[in-house]
Design a protein around this motif. Structure first.
Motif, short mmCIF file in Angstrom:
data_model
loop_
_atom_site.label_atom_id
_atom_site.label_comp_id
_atom_site.label_asym_id
_atom_site.label_seq_id
_atom_site.Cartn_x
_atom_site.Cartn_y
_atom_site.Cartn_z
N LEU A 25 0.82 -1.21 0.00
CA LEU A 25 0.00 0.00 0.00
C LEU A 25 0.86 1.26 0.00
CD1 LEU A 25 -2.91 -0.68 2.54
CD2 LEU A 25 -3.09 -0.36 0.08
N GLU A 26 1.97 1.23 0.72
CA GLU A 26 2.78 2.43 0.92
C GLU A 26 4.04 2.51 0.07
OE1 GLU A 26 3.65 2.79 5.07
OE2 GLU A 26 1.58 3.28 5.56
N GLU A 27 4.58 1.38 -0.36
CA GLU A 27 5.90 1.39 -0.99
C GLU A 27 5.94 0.60 -2.28
OE1 GLU A 27 8.72 1.52 2.92
OE2 GLU A 27 7.61 -0.34 2.53
N VAL A 28 6.93 0.96 -3.10
CA VAL A 28 7.27 0.20 -4.30
C VAL A 28 8.71 -0.27 -4.11
CG1 VAL A 28 7.67 0.29 -6.79
CG2 VAL A 28 5.71 1.49 -5.78
N PHE A 29 8.95 -1.56 -4.30
CA PHE A 29 10.28 -2.15 -4.14
C PHE A 29 10.80 -2.55 -5.51
CE2 PHE A 29 8.00 -2.76 -0.25
CZ PHE A 29 8.93 -2.57 0.75
N ILE A 30 12.05 -2.24 -5.77
CA ILE A 30 12.69 -2.58 -7.03
C ILE A 30 13.97 -3.35 -6.70
CG2 ILE A 30 13.71 -1.68 -9.15
CD1 ILE A 30 12.10 0.96 -8.53
N GLU A 31 14.13 -4.53 -7.27
CA GLU A 31 15.34 -5.33 -7.06
C GLU A 31 16.03 -5.51 -8.40
OE1 GLU A 31 13.87 -8.90 -5.24
OE2 GLU A 31 13.55 -7.91 -3.31
N ASP A 81 24.98 -7.79 -0.74
CA ASP A 81 25.88 -8.87 -1.13
C ASP A 81 26.66 -8.56 -2.41
OD1 ASP A 81 25.05 -10.39 1.08
OD2 ASP A 81 23.38 -11.24 -0.07
N ARG A 82 26.83 -7.30 -2.72
CA ARG A 82 27.58 -6.83 -3.88
C ARG A 82 27.05 -7.42 -5.20
NH1 ARG A 82 33.84 -6.45 -2.35
NH2 ARG A 82 33.79 -5.21 -4.25
N GLN A 83 25.72 -7.79 -5.20
CA GLN A 83 25.13 -8.32 -6.43
C GLN A 83 23.65 -8.00 -6.61
OE1 GLN A 83 25.92 -12.50 -6.33
NE2 GLN A 83 24.70 -12.86 -4.52
N LEU A 84 23.05 -7.25 -5.68
CA LEU A 84 21.65 -6.88 -5.80
C LEU A 84 21.45 -5.46 -5.28
CD1 LEU A 84 18.64 -7.94 -6.35
CD2 LEU A 84 18.55 -8.16 -3.86
N ILE A 85 20.83 -4.62 -6.10
CA ILE A 85 20.46 -3.28 -5.65
C ILE A 85 18.98 -3.31 -5.33
CG2 ILE A 85 20.18 -0.86 -6.30
CD1 ILE A 85 22.65 -1.22 -8.10
N ARG A 86 18.64 -2.90 -4.10
CA ARG A 86 17.24 -2.83 -3.68
C ARG A 86 16.89 -1.36 -3.51
NH1 ARG A 86 14.34 -6.81 -1.43
NH2 ARG A 86 16.24 -7.87 -0.81
N ILE A 87 15.86 -0.93 -4.25
CA ILE A 87 15.38 0.45 -4.18
C ILE A 87 14.00 0.43 -3.55
CG2 ILE A 87 14.72 2.49 -5.53
CD1 ILE A 87 16.69 1.43 -7.71
N VAL A 88 13.77 1.32 -2.58
CA VAL A 88 12.47 1.42 -1.93
C VAL A 88 11.96 2.84 -2.14
CG1 VAL A 88 11.19 1.21 0.24
CG2 VAL A 88 13.19 -0.25 -0.17
#
Length: 157
Positions: A25-31, A81-88
């Motif tokens: 409801l509040e956030e969008v997550f991008i991996e 882990d130097r292999q995934l960018i997580r954007i919130v």
């Protein structure tokens, strides 16, 4: 302490060539998957109210106008882990009727089945917030759930 609704009920991801995105409801997550060994100094990420740009080692991975507006100073990115960018990203409009159908205005749209599942999840999340004593994590929803489901706020309690 209770676990947030989205953690109990799982996520409804939308796959992309570079990773996936999903929403509450509040956030969008991008991996975003990046080459192993990527360091924070290799990442250039710009998060604005209606625009996102992400480049790693000079290569643009994601760029464009967001589907809807976000709160600029509450957006974050992390390198895991130097292999995934997580954007919130924090949505400006935080109601169940605001189910993003794509990440960017004209790109990374969820297919119709995924959109339907996202809307169902956001509607259940809304019901959970309106009824904090009940556990909706195993519930299923059918019927009128588009645009956040029926509005019972005008009914007397």
């Amino acid at each position: 302490m209770s676990v947030p609704f989205e953690e109990r009920s799982g996520v409804v991801p939308c796959g992309t060539p570079w990773g996936r995105w999903y929403q509450t409801l509040e956030e969008v997550f991008i991996e975003v998957r990046v080459p192993p060994g990527t360091r924070a100094k290799d990442v250039r990420c710009s998060l604005r109210s209606q625009h996102i740009a992400l480049a790693v080692r000079g290569q643009e991975l994601l760029q464009g106008k967001l589907f809807d507006s976000t709160v600029t100073d509450e957006g974050t990115w992390t390198l895991e882990d130097r292999q995934l960018i997580r954007i919130v990203l924090m949505k400006t409009n935080r109601d169940a009727g605001n189910c993003w159908t794509s990440l960017l205005e004209n790109e990374y749209a969820a297919d119709p089945w995924v959109q339907d599942q996202m809307q169902r999840k956001l509607t259940l999340e809304r019901f959970q917030r309106e009824n904090p004593g009940f556990d909706f994590s195993g519930a299923e929803i059918s019927g009128n759930y588009s645009k956040g489901g029926p509005d019972f706020s005008s009914l007397e309690k």
